[in-house]
Each structure stands twice: as structure tokens, then as C-alpha cells.
Design a protein around this motif. Structure first.
Motif, PDB file in Angstrom:
ATOM      1  N   GLU A 246       3.256 -11.049  -2.933  1.00  0.00           N
ATOM      2  CA  GLU A 246       2.974 -10.995  -1.407  1.00  0.00           C
ATOM      3  C   GLU A 246       2.294  -9.885  -0.262  1.00  0.00           C
ATOM      4  O   GLU A 246       1.794 -10.764   0.567  1.00  0.00           O
ATOM      5  CB  GLU A 246       4.501 -11.979  -1.235  1.00  0.00           C
ATOM      6  N   ILE A 247       2.730  -9.399  -0.478  1.00  0.00           N
ATOM      7  CA  ILE A 247       2.659  -8.038   0.683  1.00  0.00           C
ATOM      8  C   ILE A 247       1.410  -7.520   0.465  1.00  0.00           C
ATOM      9  O   ILE A 247      -0.111  -7.402   1.086  1.00  0.00           O
ATOM     10  CB  ILE A 247       3.371  -6.659   0.294  1.00  0.00           C
ATOM     11  N   ALA A 248       0.789  -7.531  -1.057  1.00  0.00           N
ATOM     12  CA  ALA A 248      -0.603  -7.552  -1.472  1.00  0.00           C
ATOM     13  C   ALA A 248      -2.097  -8.527  -0.821  1.00  0.00           C
ATOM     14  O   ALA A 248      -3.093  -8.025  -0.378  1.00  0.00           O
ATOM     15  CB  ALA A 248      -1.007  -7.242  -2.853  1.00  0.00           C
ATOM     16  N   LEU A 249      -1.550  -9.738  -0.832  1.00  0.00           N
ATOM     17  CA  LEU A 249      -1.938 -11.038  -0.131  1.00  0.00           C
ATOM     18  C   LEU A 249      -2.176 -10.910   1.298  1.00  0.00           C
ATOM     19  O   LEU A 249      -3.127 -10.808   1.786  1.00  0.00           O
ATOM     20  CB  LEU A 249      -1.547 -12.160  -0.978  1.00  0.00           C
ATOM     21  N   THR A 250      -1.025 -10.438   2.088  1.00  0.00           N
ATOM     22  CA  THR A 250      -1.201 -10.778   3.312  1.00  0.00           C
ATOM     23  C   THR A 250      -2.629  -9.661   3.675  1.00  0.00           C
ATOM     24  O   THR A 250      -3.272  -9.352   5.007  1.00  0.00           O
ATOM     25  CB  THR A 250       0.017 -10.494   3.882  1.00  0.00           C
TER      26      THR A 250
END
Length: 277
Positions: A246-250
Motif C-alpha cells: 500500500e505504501i508503494a501504491l501511494t
């Protein structure tokens, strides 16, 4: 009307000890509460003194003393309850419980002098006493909230201080573990703390480990990658470990180019790699 009010005032003052004891006897065993029935004798006496002072203040309101006189007592007691960690619920519960005891004494007075008391007087006493109790609860809640908020802010500042330490693991390599909920209160000074620490330790590489952070909001993600850019300007390479999907996606949604960023799934893998280069 004034004559019977003064008689009620005197009657209630004479029964302060009795009312306090009835309230203390009504306590039940409550976990983590100063009001618990199995409290020490010192705590019980402490509560008795506080209750009797409070009762005296309420009684004096009947003969015209201002409700403003309740403020100092409410502030002092609310601060102590909040600092002890006693729940607001327990305090309000006992205010309400004692209100019933107080009105029971007024009822006893009414039965003793029913032929001399008008309904107008009875309604007035009910109004004045209820307003006094309500005002006390309002003040107590206000001051309790202020102290709790101050404590919460102090705790957040302490957590912020402790949650961004750069740990040196060699002459040139350091680790920054982000632990716990990384929310907005860390944003404003995150860069200000990390940059000087990394520079002071004379690092050539900083590992930022995200495995201990269950989530990072959008603002903090952006801040994190801004710090990485600033570290690069200082000649410090950055490696990210434990990055979550989710951090990579953000980061991608924010338009951050992660193609040149060194990443590892586990902190130990990055440490082994960098220490043996």
C-alpha cells in the motif's frame, strides 16, 4: 421563603457527614478506579474530604453563593483525576449517584416541615441544586478534557522524539526504524530530526525500515520520499526495507519514481549487503 431556605441550608450542613458516608458506602468494586469500594483507608478519607467540601459548596449555592465558586474545586479535582488516569465516566457516574443522595436529604427535610414549605420553594430548591450539579459536571468535564489533551500532546511529542532515532551500525551505515502508527503529528518535524542525525553521524548510507509501521498516510509517504531526496543531496544513499504494497501504491499515485530506489524485503538482508560491500 428565605426562612425555610436557610433552615434547609442548616439542615443539610448538619448532615454532611451522613451524606458522605452514604455515598462512600454505595461504592462498588471498580477496576482501575479511585472510587472502588476496596480502596485503601487513605484514599477513602481523601474522597470523604473532597466530597464534604463539594457538598458544602452546593449547599451554600442555596443561599445565594455564586456557581462560579465551584470552578476552583472542579479544576483541582478534575486535574488530579486525569493525571491519575481515572476515567471521566467513573467521576460523572459518582456525581450523579451523589446527586440522588443529596436530594434524598432534601426530601427528608420536606417531610419534617411539609406544612411550612410551599411548592414554589420546593421547585426553587430543585432548580438551584440541579443547576449547581449540572454546572459542576460541566466544569469538571471541561477541565478533565483540558488536562487529558495536554497529556496526550505531551505523549505524542515524546513518541515523536523516540520514534525517529537514527541508529549507527557501522562507521558509515545507519538505520532509521519507523515504529508504530506514523500519522500526521510526525510530519512537521520528521525531516528536521532525520537530516541532522544522519549528517552528524557522517553516514554514507541510511536504511529506513518500514516493517514496524502498520500504515503510513499519504502525507507521511510524501514526506518520507522528500527526505530521501534531501539525503541524496547530502551525499547519503538511502535504502528502504519492509516496504508494504500500500505504501508503494501511494508512492506511485503521488508520481514518485521508485525505479532508482534500493529496496529490500527484510532489514537483515539490507544490513548484510551494505556491511559486506
Amino acid at each position: 421563603m428565605q426562612e425555610m431556605t436557610e433552615k434547609l441550608h442548616d439542615f443539610l450542613l448538619e448532615d454532611i457527614d451522613e451524606m458522605s458516608q452514604e455515598w462512600l458506602d454505595s461504592r462498588e468494586v471498580e477496576k482501575d478506579s479511585i472510587y472502588t469500594a476496596d480502596a485503601s483507608s487513605e484514599t477513602t478519607e481523601y474522597l470523604r474530604v473532597q466530597n464534604q467540601y463539594f457538598t458544602c459548596k452546593i449547599v451554600k449555592v442555596l443561599i445565594g453563593e455564586s456557581l462560579d465558586t465551584l470552578s476552583d474545586w472542579a479544576q483541582e479535582v478534575a486535574a488530579k483525576r486525569a493525571q491519575r488516569g481515572d476515567s471521566l465516566y467513573h467521576s460523572i457516574h459518582h456525581f450523579k449517584k451523589f446527586r440522588l443522595i443529596f436530594f434524598k436529604q432534601i426530601e427528608s427535610f420536606f417531610h419534617l416541615h411539609s406544612s411550612s414549605i410551599t411548592y414554589e420553594e420546593l421547585f426553587l430548591w430543585n432548580k438551584v441544586v440541579n443547576e449547581a450539579f449540572d454546572r459542576m459536571i460541566e466544569l469538571f468535564t471541561l477541565y478533565y478534557g483540558q488536562v487529558s489533551e495536554a497529556q496526550s500532546q505531551a505523549q505524542k511529542m515524546l513518541i515523536s522524539e523516540l520514534s525517529t532515532p537514527v541508529i549507527s551500525i557501522s562507521d558509515t551505515v545507519g538505520v532509521l526504524p519507523l515504529i508504530g502508527q506514523v500519522d500526521d503529528y510526525k510530519n512537521s518535524d520528521f525531516a528536521k530530526k532525520v537530516m541532522p542525525q544522519a549528517k552528524e553521524l557522517n553516514l554514507s548510507c541510511l536504511i529506513i525500515d518500514l516493517s514496524g509501521a502498520p500504515s503510513i498516510n499519504t502525507m507521511m509517504t510524501n514526506e518520507l520520499f522528500q527526505v530521501i531526496k534531501m539525503l541524496d543531496l547530502l551525499g547519503i544513499d538511502t535504502t528502504i526495507t519492509g516496504i508494504r504494497p500500500e505504501i508503494a501504491l501511494t508512492a506511485v499515485q503521488l508520481g514518485i519514481d521508485m525505479s532508482k530506489l534500493k529496496t529490500y524485503g527484510k532489514l537483515k538482508d539490507a544490513v548484510n549487503k551494505l556491511l559486506h560491500e
